[in-house]
Design an enzyme around this catalytic site. Structure first.
Site, PDB file in Angstrom:
ATOM      1  CG  HIS A  18      44.484  46.055  40.833  1.00 58.25           C
ATOM      2  ND1 HIS A  18      44.334  44.880  40.145  1.00 58.25           N
ATOM      3  CD2 HIS A  18      43.264  46.615  40.864  1.00 58.25           C
ATOM      4  CE1 HIS A  18      43.067  44.729  39.780  1.00 58.25           C
ATOM      5  NE2 HIS A  18      42.389  45.781  40.197  1.00 58.25           N
ATOM      6  CE  LYS A  42      31.457  40.574  42.305  1.00 56.21           C
ATOM      7  NZ  LYS A  42      32.287  41.644  42.818  1.00 56.21           N
ATOM      8  NE  ARG A  91      39.494  50.824  36.006  1.00 56.00           N
ATOM      9  CZ  ARG A  91      39.256  49.561  36.276  1.00 56.00           C
ATOM     10  NH1 ARG A  91      40.205  48.679  36.209  1.00 56.00           N
ATOM     11  NH2 ARG A  91      38.061  49.147  36.619  1.00 56.00           N
ATOM     12  CB  SER A 129      40.789  42.011  36.666  1.00 53.51           C
ATOM     13  OG  SER A 129      41.594  42.580  37.666  1.00 53.51           O
TER      14      SER A 129
HETATM   15  N1  COA Z   1      33.061  46.968  32.293  1.00 56.47           N
HETATM   16  C1  COA Z   1      34.393  46.743  32.394  1.00 56.47           C
HETATM   17  N2  COA Z   1      34.980  46.197  33.467  1.00 56.47           N
HETATM   18  C2  COA Z   1      34.187  45.885  34.509  1.00 56.47           C
HETATM   19  C3  COA Z   1      32.806  46.093  34.506  1.00 56.47           C
HETATM   20  C4  COA Z   1      32.251  46.653  33.332  1.00 56.47           C
HETATM   21  N3  COA Z   1      30.941  46.881  33.231  1.00 56.47           N
HETATM   22  N4  COA Z   1      32.303  45.689  35.696  1.00 56.47           N
HETATM   23  C5  COA Z   1      33.340  45.223  36.418  1.00 56.47           C
HETATM   24  N5  COA Z   1      34.457  45.336  35.705  1.00 56.47           N
HETATM   25  C6  COA Z   1      35.787  44.943  36.094  1.00 56.47           C
HETATM   26  C7  COA Z   1      36.152  45.649  37.327  1.00 56.47           C
HETATM   27  O1  COA Z   1      36.599  46.925  36.998  1.00 56.47           O
HETATM   28  C8  COA Z   1      37.185  44.731  37.926  1.00 56.47           C
HETATM   29  O2  COA Z   1      38.441  44.920  37.303  1.00 56.47           O
HETATM   30  P1  COA Z   1      39.556  45.695  38.120  1.00 56.47           P
HETATM   31  O3  COA Z   1      39.859  44.838  39.321  1.00 56.47           O
HETATM   32  O4  COA Z   1      40.713  45.806  37.209  1.00 56.47           O
HETATM   33  O5  COA Z   1      38.936  46.974  38.519  1.00 56.47           O
HETATM   34  C9  COA Z   1      36.701  43.362  37.551  1.00 56.47           C
HETATM   35  O6  COA Z   1      35.840  43.550  36.439  1.00 56.47           O
HETATM   36  C10 COA Z   1      35.992  42.682  38.677  1.00 56.47           C
HETATM   37  O7  COA Z   1      34.986  43.520  39.145  1.00 56.47           O
HETATM   38  P2  COA Z   1      34.239  43.298  40.508  1.00 56.47           P
HETATM   39  O8  COA Z   1      34.624  41.998  41.132  1.00 56.47           O
HETATM   40  O9  COA Z   1      32.809  43.518  40.240  1.00 56.47           O
HETATM   41  O10 COA Z   1      34.699  44.517  41.374  1.00 56.47           O
HETATM   42  P3  COA Z   1      35.998  44.854  42.175  1.00 56.47           P
HETATM   43  O11 COA Z   1      37.149  43.977  41.902  1.00 56.47           O
HETATM   44  O12 COA Z   1      36.174  46.297  41.936  1.00 56.47           O
HETATM   45  O13 COA Z   1      35.593  44.628  43.711  1.00 56.47           O
HETATM   46  C11 COA Z   1      34.355  44.734  45.801  1.00 56.47           C
HETATM   47  C12 COA Z   1      34.341  44.915  44.275  1.00 56.47           C
HETATM   48  C13 COA Z   1      34.941  43.398  46.178  1.00 56.47           C
HETATM   49  C14 COA Z   1      35.177  45.811  46.470  1.00 56.47           C
HETATM   50  C15 COA Z   1      32.911  44.875  46.278  1.00 56.47           C
HETATM   51  O14 COA Z   1      32.102  43.991  45.540  1.00 56.47           O
HETATM   52  C16 COA Z   1      32.778  44.557  47.754  1.00 56.47           C
HETATM   53  O15 COA Z   1      33.073  45.372  48.595  1.00 56.47           O
HETATM   54  N6  COA Z   1      32.302  43.344  48.060  1.00 56.47           N
HETATM   55  C17 COA Z   1      32.138  42.846  49.410  1.00 56.47           C
HETATM   56  C18 COA Z   1      30.678  42.898  49.835  1.00 56.47           C
HETATM   57  C19 COA Z   1      30.364  44.308  50.251  1.00 56.47           C
HETATM   58  O16 COA Z   1      30.797  44.799  51.260  1.00 56.47           O
HETATM   59  N7  COA Z   1      29.556  44.976  49.427  1.00 56.47           N
HETATM   60  C20 COA Z   1      29.228  46.371  49.655  1.00 56.47           C
HETATM   61  C21 COA Z   1      27.816  46.543  50.026  1.00 56.47           C
HETATM   62  S1  COA Z   1      26.724  46.046  48.730  1.00 56.47           S
END
Ligand code: COA
Length: 160
Positions: A18, A42, A91, A129
């Site tokens: 990040h 979450k 990635r 993460s």
């Molecule tokens: N395999 C491996 N890793 C995974 C995974 C999988 N299947 N699914 C998720 N992960 C990882 C992610 O890559 C992330 O790690 P990283 O931060 O190193 O990339 C971690 O687990 C947490 O994932 P998550 O919380 O799901 O996603 P994110 O940190 O990429 O953030 C937001 C997502 C916050 C940007 C997105 O949910 C968001 O915008 N939320 C606000 C509400 C909104 O506006 N939603 C959009 C309309 S629906």
């Protein structure tokens, strides 16, 4: 008009991958807002205040980077801040489908906002993460995956 980028994520916790992306986009945009998400659906390891404190500490030397928290739609936050670009890191291919869906949902909600994707550097491709937490739970070495000051915090949290 100054160009503001919003880099949203859970950052649970922030990783070296990040930070590399933030450094790179801070050279392209006038101002970068790192937006720490809080979602009631979450299960985070760290509460939002701790996740954003880690980010603030890791990013304190960047003059044009701000850390904020939100619990709602990213696009609503962006409209409030008059920001028009969301940046997301890509990635492996596994990220692609999720990112495409997210970008298009955001487009549907706010067509004036663009999502820019940036490729992770090869040396950070494997860092997430989720993987960091898995390594920590199994007592693996976190050196070089997250900022050094976060390593004892993760151990403390997992022990407590
Ligand atoms: N395999 C491996 N890793 C995974 C995974 C999988 N299947 N699914 C998720 N992960 C990882 C992610 O890559 C992330 O790690 P990283 O931060 O190193 O990339 C971690 O687990 C947490 O994932 P998550 O919380 O799901 O996603 P994110 O940190 O990429 O953030 C937001 C997502 C916050 C940007 C997105 O949910 C968001 O915008 N939320 C606000 C509400 C909104 O506006 N939603 C959009 C309309 S629906």
């Amino acid at each position: 008009m100054s160009k503001i980028a919003v880099y949203p994520g859970s950052f649970d916790p922030v990783t070296i991958g990040h930070l590399d992306i933030i450094e790179r986009i801070s050279k392209i945009f006038d101002h970068v807002i790192v937006l720490t998400a809080e979602s009631s659906q979450k299960n985070y390891l760290f509460p939002v205040q701790e996740r954003s404190e880690f980010l603030k500490k890791a990013l304190e030397h960047f003059k044009n980077v701000e850390v904020d928290v939100f619990s709602g739609l990213t696009v609503d936050y962006m409209r409030k801040r008059q920001a028009h670009v969301i940046v997301r890191g890509l990635r492996a291919v596994a990220d692609f489908e999720y990112e495409g869906t997210l970008a298009n949902m955001n487009y549907r909600l706010a067509p004036e906002i663009e999502t820019f994707m940036i490729f992770s550097r090869p040396e950070y491709y494997f860092i997430s993460s989720r993987a960091v937490k898995e390594v920590a739970r199994n007592s693996g070495n976190l050196k070089g995956l997250v900022p050094d000051f976060i390593i004892p915090e993760i151990s403390k949290k997992l022990r407590g």
